[in-house]
Design an enzyme around this catalytic site. Structure first.
Site, PDB file in Angstrom:
ATOM      1  N   THR A  23      -4.979   7.432   1.071  1.00 32.38           N
ATOM      2  CA  THR A  23      -6.164   6.736  -0.081  1.00 32.38           C
ATOM      3  C   THR A  23      -6.572   6.166  -0.717  1.00 32.38           C
ATOM      4  O   THR A  23      -7.579   5.615  -1.164  1.00 32.38           O
ATOM      5  CB  THR A  23      -4.755   7.663  -1.762  1.00 32.38           C
TER       6      THR A  23
ATOM      7  N   ILE B 203       1.075  -1.516   0.116  1.00 31.17           N
ATOM      8  CA  ILE B 203       0.098   0.279  -0.215  1.00 31.17           C
ATOM      9  C   ILE B 203       1.105   0.928   0.096  1.00 31.17           C
ATOM     10  O   ILE B 203       1.814   1.321   1.194  1.00 31.17           O
ATOM     11  CB  ILE B 203      -0.718  -0.111   1.040  1.00 31.17           C
TER      12      ILE B 203
ATOM     13  N   GLU C 269     -11.473  -1.888  -7.095  1.00 30.03           N
ATOM     14  CA  GLU C 269     -12.137  -2.583  -7.778  1.00 30.03           C
ATOM     15  C   GLU C 269     -12.261  -2.870  -6.695  1.00 30.03           C
ATOM     16  O   GLU C 269     -13.264  -3.579  -5.750  1.00 30.03           O
ATOM     17  CB  GLU C 269     -12.098  -2.352  -9.304  1.00 30.03           C
TER      18      GLU C 269
HETATM   19 MO1  MOS Z   1     -12.623   0.670 -13.896  1.00 32.84          MO
HETATM   20  S1  MOS Z   1     -14.728  -0.160 -14.531  1.00 32.84           S
HETATM   21  O1  MOS Z   1     -12.180  -0.219 -14.255  1.00 32.84           O
HETATM   22  O2  MOS Z   1     -12.488   2.263 -14.230  1.00 32.84           O
END
Ligand code: MOS
Length: 769
Positions: free
Chosen positions: A659, A654, A730
């Site tokens: 962030t 990290i 993600e």
């Molecule tokens: Mo992400 S869906 O690759 O911005």
């Protein structure tokens, strides 16, 4: 888009030669992993950061698109005469008068393959059929409202059930087996314990704070497009194709982005419309989408329907996993939502099958949305795992631990760095999982019934090709640049941290320049790959600049290091000094530059894609995580709330705790939206996404946000360069929705297999206080 396709996309386009070496576990300085606040924060909080629609130019005019009010058919007649006569109106473009816009065959990745206003056919409600341009925004809006259109309407289909067989489509659209091993059918058939259930996720709409916008400037030869883009280089390549001009005649500027969630990965038709109007009028054109247009014209996460079959022995050993899924796509494109992204490698199992099919609907073209494929896919797989644990009377954490594997059984390769087990263990400890009693409705807090659920997270870890430049300047500052962009994630900040780590120059003396396609090519901010992609290029460029500085130090007149071997020198704390000595014994770098009469020392750097890294080819690279969720169910007033989340992420090293924590906490909140609130509803009468506003399409607010504890294992991935950092944009969303529905079952006894969970679903609960 499939993650593998995304990787291919980001790894293509450039020669992957690089001087970057994989040197795992280098010891970085304290700036790495610190909680440095965003370096661009002050610009944003003072309102001085310019987003796309903040750009204004002399003689600028405004464009407002006209959307179709049918879901399928032909435009019989389009009459703009009334609109054209209105005050301030300069132009009404439609398929009958627009200068040609071209299909994009090879210049990059487009969101919708069809250029806007290509012909008289309407494929979905809201499709652009005209564009009104006027001196003021209000005049353009008024003109757009009076463009008269007559249609020949065709039959259309926006049905939610995806059971219908797929109409004949292009070769890419057909049903496909995506992964297979062993004999899953017979292993399932003979398994004494089975789960066979279908899970549904609805169409969801990206709702970043900043809506899409283009300000197009044409200077007679070149377009400059101010955009909200997650990929300025690709955007330039596509626009060059669509507008029919050479790449060097298009520049994309996207300095600040009010987030994108995937909706801004690839260009949408409004960008070309603004550009073509600017060229036709020879005036700058501003086109901003309304929130309403965000629901029909710039992509969405497609609806999915997934049948999962799990077979197990009574002792709890998984013998077969099958996932057969469908997702809707548009009439104009075949977009496959890769729901099987994690299924083939998440658990150890001998027999496995994943298949996919597309179902055509009269909706706008779907596009990646945060964790595309994996996020809806894990809702299905992880829900089924919870159902299996209940059938087996096993603890759901234990069931998952028992099927952990350090080998990717699909590729038959070891994972470069998989610590899913630790994620589950750390999460269970921090959440207090050992206090859980498994019986439905058995945990209380006063009048509230508590439900505790768990699910795991997974997302691919990619690294593409990129370049960066670093300039160490004689005024004591540094500049670092690349044509990538910061969608709000912290890219500006981590790039500054890497240069600071390499040189010891404080981050407030480092200028980071991103968000312009005219810089050396950088990565698209997508697939959680930008961090791993840009960092090696920045490090490489910093090393190259430092080498120039050291060479200068041994050559410049008056230098204390004259005639020394540059290899005996190093740079720390902003000073050039002998290795093994403290920086105070050395010379500040700006003085070295002055001695050499140099304005700056300029280094160029490159990152190689994982695909061209011979060592990385032997490994499977992914991030992992474990999500623990508590819900409170108040049966007296039928109120459900997510009250507590513990998220443990194995995302490599990290680089910035603040962030990174923001990324995961934000994703958790988005997961609550997915679990409890979000769905795009298409009106069966006309295909209109009818909840196209923030009153009807609900996203979580502060009041919906629970206590969120984010933990990082912070273990560097040896395949991700010397810093070992993977992207984490993600992974935090994966696993939240199934952990919520597992917790809901634990509280209420109701298994919700179609998202979002509605209060109506829970009224059948027989758990009473
Ligand atoms: Mo992400 S869906 O690759 O911005």
């Amino acid at each position: 888009m499939m993650f593998s396709e995304f990787l291919e996309f980001i790894q293509s386009g450039q020669d992957g030669q690089s001087s970057t070496q994989t040197q795992p576990f280098a010891r970085p300085s304290a700036v790495i992993g610190s909680s440095l606040s965003r370096v661009d924060g002050p610009l944003k909080t003072t309102g001085s950061a310019a987003y796309a629609s903040d750009y204004n130019f002399p003689r600028m005019v405004y464009a407002v698109p006209v959307g179709a009010t049918i879901a399928s058919g032909k435009i019989r007649r389009i009459d703009a005469t009334a609109a054209e006569k209105m005050p301030g109106v300069l132009l009404v473009l439609h398929h009958g008068n627009v200068a040609p816009l071209f299909r994009n065959a090879s210049g990059g990745r487009n969101s919708e393959s069809r250029p806007p206003l290509e012909d008289d056919t309407v494929y979905y409600w809201g499709q652009y059929i005209a564009l009104a341009v006027a001196e003021t925004f209000q005049q353009a809006q008024a003109a757009a409202a009076v463009v008269r259109v007559e249609y020949d309407t065709d039959k259309f289909n926006v049905a939610t059930s995806l059971d219908d067989s797929m109409p004949a489509v292009g070769a890419t659209g057909g049903p496909r087996v995506l992964s297979k091993r062993g004999d899953p059918d017979s292993a399932f058939a003979s398994a004494p314990v089975q789960v066979d259930a279908t899970y549904v996720t609805p169409a969801e709409t990206h709702n970043p704070m900043e809506m899409h916008a283009t300000v197009a400037v044409w200077d007679g030869k070149k377009f400059t497009l101010y955009e909200s883009s997650q990929g300025v280089v690709n955007h330039r390549n596509v626009m060059a194709q669509v507008l029919g001009v050479p790449k060097e005649n298009v520049e994309i500027v996207s300095r600040f982005i009010g987030s994108g969630f995937g909706g801004k990965l690839f260009p949408w038709p409004h960008s070309a419309l603004a550009a073509v109007a600017a060229r036709q009028l020879n005036r700058p054109v501003k086109l901003t989408l309304s929130r309403k247009m965000m629901f029909s014209n710039v992509g969405h996460r497609p609806r999915t329907q997934q049948r999962i079959r799990l077979g197990a022995t009574p002792e709890g050993k998984l013998v077969s996993i099958q996932q057969d899924y469908r997702n809707h796509t548009s009439l104009v494109d075949d977009v496959r939502e890769n729901c099987g992204e994690a299924t083939p490698f998440l658990y150890s199992v001998a027999n496995l099958h994943v298949s996919s099919a597309l179902v055509k609907r009269n909706v706008g073209t779907p596009t990646p949305m945060r964790g595309p494929g994996a996020v809806p896919g894990l809702f299905a797989l992880e829900s089924a795992m919870d159902e299996l644990a209940i059938k087996l009377k096993k603890d759901p954490v234990e069931l998952r631990l028992a099927h952990d594997t350090l080998i990717d059984e699909e590729k038959n390769k070891p994972f470069s760095s998989r610590h899913l087990k630790e994620c589950l263990q750390v999460g269970a400890t921090n959440f207090g999982w050992s206090r859980r009693t498994p019986e439905v409705g058995s945990m209380r807090n006063g009048d509230l019934i508590l439900g505790w659920g768990v699910a795991v997270a997974s997302w691919g870890a990619g690294r593409g090709v990129a370049e960066a430049t670093v300039n160490l300047r004689s005024d004591g500052t540094a500049r670092v640049s690349s044509a990538t962009q910061d969608p709000g994630t912290g890219t500006y900040t981590i790039v500054a941290q890497i240069v600071s780590d390499k040189t010891g120059i404080p981050t407030d003396k480092i200028q980071v320049v991103l968000g312009d396609s005219s810089l050396v090519p950088g990565p698209t901010s997508g697939g959680s790959t930008a961090t791993a992609t840009i960092i090696p290029a920045v490090a490489d460029a910093a090393n190259a600049a430092i080498q120039i500085l050291l060479t200068t130090a041994v050559r410049a007149k008056g230098s204390p290091f004259l005639q020394k071997d540059p290899a005996s020198l190093t740079m720390t704390a902003g000073c050039v000094h002998a290795k093994g000595q403290s920086p105070e014994t050395g010379v500040p770098f700006q003085d070295v530059l002055r001695m050499g009469n140099l304005a700056s020392a300029n280094g160029d750097g490159k990152s190689a894609g994982l695909g061209s890294d011979t060592k990385a080819r032997d490994y499977s690279t992914h991030s992992f995580g474990a999500q623990f969720v508590e819900v409170e169910w108040d049966p007296g007033i039928a109120k459900l709330r997510v009250s507590r989340v513990v998220s443990v992420i194995d995302g490599g090293r990290i680089l910035n705790k603040k962030t990174a924590t923001n990324q995961i906490a934000g994703a958790v909140v988005m997961g609550i939206g997915m679990g409890l609130l979000e769905q795009t509803t298409y009106d069966p009468r006309n295909g209109h996404p009818i909840n196209d506003n923030f009153a009807d399409y609900l996203v979580p607010t502060s009041a919906d946000s629970p206590q969120i504890d984010v933990h990082f294992l912070d273990i560097p991935d040896p395949m991700m360069g010397e810093y070992g950092a993977r992207g984490i944009g993600e992974i935090g969303l994966a696993g939240i929705a199934p952990a919520i529905t597992a917790a809901v079952y634990h509280a209420t006894g109701v298994r919700v297999r179609e998202l979002p969970v509605r209060v109506e679903d829970l009224l059948t609960s027989r758990v009473l206080v």
